[in-house]
Design a protein around this motif. Structure first.
Motif, mmCIF file in Angstrom:
data_model
loop_
_atom_site.group_PDB
_atom_site.id
_atom_site.type_symbol
_atom_site.label_atom_id
_atom_site.label_comp_id
_atom_site.label_asym_id
_atom_site.label_seq_id
_atom_site.Cartn_x
_atom_site.Cartn_y
_atom_site.Cartn_z
ATOM 1 N N LEU A 388 0.868 -1.168 0.000
ATOM 2 C CA LEU A 388 0.000 0.000 0.000
ATOM 3 C C LEU A 388 0.907 1.221 0.000
ATOM 4 N N ASN A 389 0.822 2.017 -1.058
ATOM 5 C CA ASN A 389 1.670 3.200 -1.206
ATOM 6 C C ASN A 389 0.799 4.447 -1.058
ATOM 7 N N VAL A 390 1.216 5.346 -0.189
ATOM 8 C CA VAL A 390 0.444 6.571 0.019
ATOM 9 C C VAL A 390 1.333 7.780 -0.183
ATOM 10 N N GLU A 391 0.816 8.744 -0.924
ATOM 11 C CA GLU A 391 1.478 10.027 -1.136
ATOM 12 C C GLU A 391 0.579 11.128 -0.577
ATOM 13 N N PHE A 392 1.193 12.092 0.073
ATOM 14 C CA PHE A 392 0.475 13.261 0.569
ATOM 15 C C PHE A 392 0.875 14.476 -0.252
ATOM 16 N N TYR A 393 -0.135 15.231 -0.669
ATOM 17 C CA TYR A 393 0.088 16.450 -1.442
ATOM 18 C C TYR A 393 -0.467 17.653 -0.684
ATOM 19 N N THR A 394 0.244 18.758 -0.782
ATOM 20 C CA THR A 394 -0.243 20.019 -0.235
ATOM 21 C C THR A 394 -0.382 21.026 -1.369
ATOM 22 N N THR A 395 -1.092 22.114 -1.069
ATOM 23 C CA THR A 395 -1.259 23.174 -2.059
ATOM 24 C C THR A 395 -1.098 24.516 -1.357
ATOM 25 N N PRO A 396 -0.468 25.508 -2.013
ATOM 26 C CA PRO A 396 -0.112 26.763 -1.340
ATOM 27 C C PRO A 396 -1.307 27.568 -0.857
ATOM 28 N N ARG A 397 -1.026 28.448 0.083
ATOM 29 C CA ARG A 397 -2.053 29.309 0.653
ATOM 30 C C ARG A 397 -2.537 30.382 -0.311
ATOM 31 N N ASP A 398 -1.830 30.565 -1.423
ATOM 32 C CA ASP A 398 -2.247 31.607 -2.369
ATOM 33 C C ASP A 398 -3.442 31.192 -3.213
ATOM 34 N N GLY A 399 -3.913 29.957 -3.041
ATOM 35 C CA GLY A 399 -5.091 29.497 -3.768
ATOM 36 C C GLY A 399 -4.829 29.108 -5.201
ATOM 37 N N SER A 400 -3.560 29.033 -5.601
ATOM 38 C CA SER A 400 -3.216 28.741 -6.996
ATOM 39 C C SER A 400 -3.590 27.327 -7.409
ATOM 40 N N GLY A 401 -3.696 26.411 -6.451
ATOM 41 C CA GLY A 401 -4.034 25.038 -6.780
ATOM 42 C C GLY A 401 -2.864 24.209 -7.239
ATOM 43 N N LYS A 402 -1.660 24.698 -7.098
ATOM 44 C CA LYS A 402 -0.478 23.907 -7.441
ATOM 45 C C LYS A 402 -0.364 22.737 -6.469
ATOM 46 N N ALA A 403 0.025 21.579 -6.980
ATOM 47 C CA ALA A 403 0.167 20.379 -6.149
ATOM 48 C C ALA A 403 1.633 20.147 -5.816
ATOM 49 N N ASN A 404 1.927 20.031 -4.529
ATOM 50 C CA ASN A 404 3.291 19.773 -4.074
ATOM 51 C C ASN A 404 3.341 18.442 -3.333
ATOM 52 N N LEU A 405 4.196 17.549 -3.797
ATOM 53 C CA LEU A 405 4.363 16.271 -3.114
ATOM 54 C C LEU A 405 5.071 16.522 -1.787
ATOM 55 N N ALA A 406 4.391 16.204 -0.674
ATOM 56 C CA ALA A 406 4.936 16.505 0.654
ATOM 57 C C ALA A 406 5.593 15.293 1.298
ATOM 58 N N ALA A 407 5.092 14.083 1.026
ATOM 59 C CA ALA A 407 5.645 12.875 1.646
ATOM 60 C C ALA A 407 5.106 11.655 0.932
ATOM 61 N N GLU A 408 5.847 10.560 0.990
ATOM 62 C CA GLU A 408 5.386 9.298 0.414
ATOM 63 C C GLU A 408 5.884 8.142 1.273
ATOM 64 N N PHE A 409 5.029 7.116 1.405
ATOM 65 C CA PHE A 409 5.319 5.976 2.263
ATOM 66 C C PHE A 409 4.789 4.699 1.620
ATOM 67 N N SER A 410 5.316 3.584 2.079
ATOM 68 C CA SER A 410 4.883 2.279 1.571
ATOM 69 C C SER A 410 4.721 1.326 2.744
ATOM 70 N N PHE A 411 3.648 0.558 2.734
ATOM 71 C CA PHE A 411 3.367 -0.418 3.781
ATOM 72 C C PHE A 411 3.134 -1.797 3.162
ATOM 73 N N ASP A 412 3.616 -2.817 3.840
ATOM 74 C CA ASP A 412 3.335 -4.181 3.407
ATOM 75 C C ASP A 412 1.866 -4.500 3.605
ATOM 76 N N LYS A 413 1.322 -5.293 2.655
ATOM 77 C CA LYS A 413 -0.056 -5.748 2.796
ATOM 78 C C LYS A 413 -0.179 -6.581 4.061
ATOM 79 N N ARG A 414 -1.228 -6.333 4.847
ATOM 80 C CA ARG A 414 -1.360 -6.988 6.144
ATOM 81 C C ARG A 414 -1.964 -8.372 6.051
ATOM 82 N N ILE A 415 -3.026 -8.485 5.240
ATOM 83 C CA ILE A 415 -3.839 -9.695 5.244
ATOM 84 C C ILE A 415 -3.506 -10.541 4.027
ATOM 85 N N LYS A 416 -3.001 -11.702 4.236
ATOM 86 C CA LYS A 416 -2.610 -12.592 3.138
ATOM 87 C C LYS A 416 -3.752 -13.523 2.741
#
Length: 416
Positions: A388-416
């Motif tokens: 399971l890969n998750v990325e978090f995006y933020t966008t500036p306070r100026d309201g421009s709507g630009k997408a900034n990659l803030a962090a990314e993580f990966s987790f092993d699947k829990r249930i086999k």
């Protein structure tokens, strides 16, 4: 956002990709009544935010606030909303990454849900608060379905207000919300599919009796008995219309436990509005209640839990050591807890509280957070690597709507 090869989106992979955003139903055209009835100018508004910050024993060095909006021809101030900016940022991300559908994590309508006694038209209210922010996203992805959950603000006015929102979503091509408030759906091909269980966590909490207990000065949780003795503990009292009817809260829990246990989908993900853990410092009493209600089933059968409610971005996990039925279960990977509640409002973290949580609860881990921001999450279920890969995006306070990659993580699947 860093440039990405467009062929990434066109991949024929069996992976499953989706957005997760919550608490997006805020706009300055629909303010809290107190902000108009008891108006503050910009300086007074900020000073009130500072006073609340200090009262909660948060470090003043970490104080911030949302951008301030002043209503035209007045000096009445409130916080600026970021729903439109987040909608634009999601649109930008989905140009270069697959976005098959989206999870909407509740509080879709601020401040008092549909049916609020404010003289405003509910059809326009829902068009403005739910649909308008995602119009750019849907214009470029016309088949994208948004699977919605209910939050505490959606429940504020009445059961009729909840029904109005449910009916509105039935009439929309791109929205789904189950009639009961909780429902499930499956996406993907057999052996590479995911079943989602959507909870009405407000209904679950309204069926429980619990108190809000203030934090100690060092950020640790106060003792309930002491707080009751000195009158600082506040009994959580839902409105009459929020109380469960004919044990509907217990039925929802039984539905979840049975559904997770008997699901044949490869992935099983649960989401709802309220958090299980967080570092905001104000929702921990609700977290205690919901952990006891949900983690026995989630730890045994689910691959992740996704929530909003805190107006920030957080990634946490629970190792499930308190809820494992047998020794073998202790060897499962941790349960990822994704919080994506920054789709319109901003909130700060409580660093001393986070530090105390880490000391007191060894089963809990904070992996990352970002406060005082607008943003959302993008999740990929990798069916080849079982990640399971998750990325978090933020966008500036100026309201421009630009997408900034803030962090990314990966987790092993829990249930086999």
């Amino acid at each position: 956002m860093a440039a990405t090869n467009a062929t990434e989106k066109e991949s024929t992979s069996k992976n499953i990709n989706f957005l997760a955003f919550g608490d997006g139903g805020y706009h300055v055209d629909y303010p809290k009544i107190k902000h108009i009835k008891y108006p503050k100018n910009k300086e007074e508004f900020i000073e009130a935010e500072k006073a609340d910050w200090v009262e909660d024993y948060r470090p003043m060095s970490e104080f911030d606030h949302a951008p301030i909006y002043v209503y035209p021809n007045t000096d009445i101030a409130t916080e600026q909303g970021g729903a439109q900016a987040v909608g634009l940022a999601m649109t930008e991300v989905c140009r270069v990454k697959p976005c098959e559908f989206a999870l909407q994590l509740g509080d879709n309508i601020y401040p008092d849900g549909a049916g609020a006694d404010d003289g405003k038209d509910d059809q326009k209210r829902m068009d403005d608060l739910i649909l308008a922010p995602v119009k750019p996203l849907l214009a470029e992805n016309p088949d994208l379905m948004i699977y919605s959950a209910l939050g505490n603000h959606d429940w504020k006015s009445s059961r009729h207000g909840v029904a109005l929102q449910t009916q509105w979503m039935k009439e929309q091509k791109n929205f789904t919300l189950g009639d009961q408030g909780y429902y499930k759906y499956t996406i993907g091909e057999p052996d590479n599919d995911v079943e989602f269980f959507v909870l009405d966590t407000n209904m679950l909490l309204s069926g429980q009796v619990f108190h809000e207990v203030p934090l100690n000065k060092d950020g640790s949780e106060g003792d309930l008995a002491q707080a009751l003795n000195d009158g600082r503990a506040e009994l959580e009292q839902p409105e009459a219309h929020e109380l469960p009817i004919t044990d509907e809260d217990e039925k929802q829990l039984a539905w979840l436990a049975d559904g997770l246990e008997n699901s044949t989908a490869k992935w099983k993900i649960v989401y709802g509005h309220h958090i299980l853990w967080s570092i905001g410092g104000t929702k921990y009493s609700e977290g205690h209640v919901l952990r006891e209600l949900l983690l026995p089933s989630l730890c045994e059968y689910a691959d992740a839990y996704v929530a909003g409610h805190e107006h920030d971005l957080e990634l946490l996990s629970d190792d499930c050591s308190l809820y494992s039925k047998n020794t073998a279960a202790n060897n499962k990977p941790v349960l990822p807890l994704i919080i994506s509640g920054a789709a319109a409002k901003m909130r700060g973290k409580h660093t001393p509280f986070a530090e105390q949580q880490a000391k007191r609860y060894p089963q809990y881990t904070l992996h990352w957070s970002q406060s005082f921001t607008w943003g959302f999450a993008h999740v990929e279920l990798d069916n080849e690597a079982d990640k399971l890969n998750v990325e978090f995006y933020t966008t500036p306070r100026d309201g421009s709507g630009k997408a900034n990659l803030a962090a990314e993580f990966s987790f092993d699947k829990r249930i086999k």
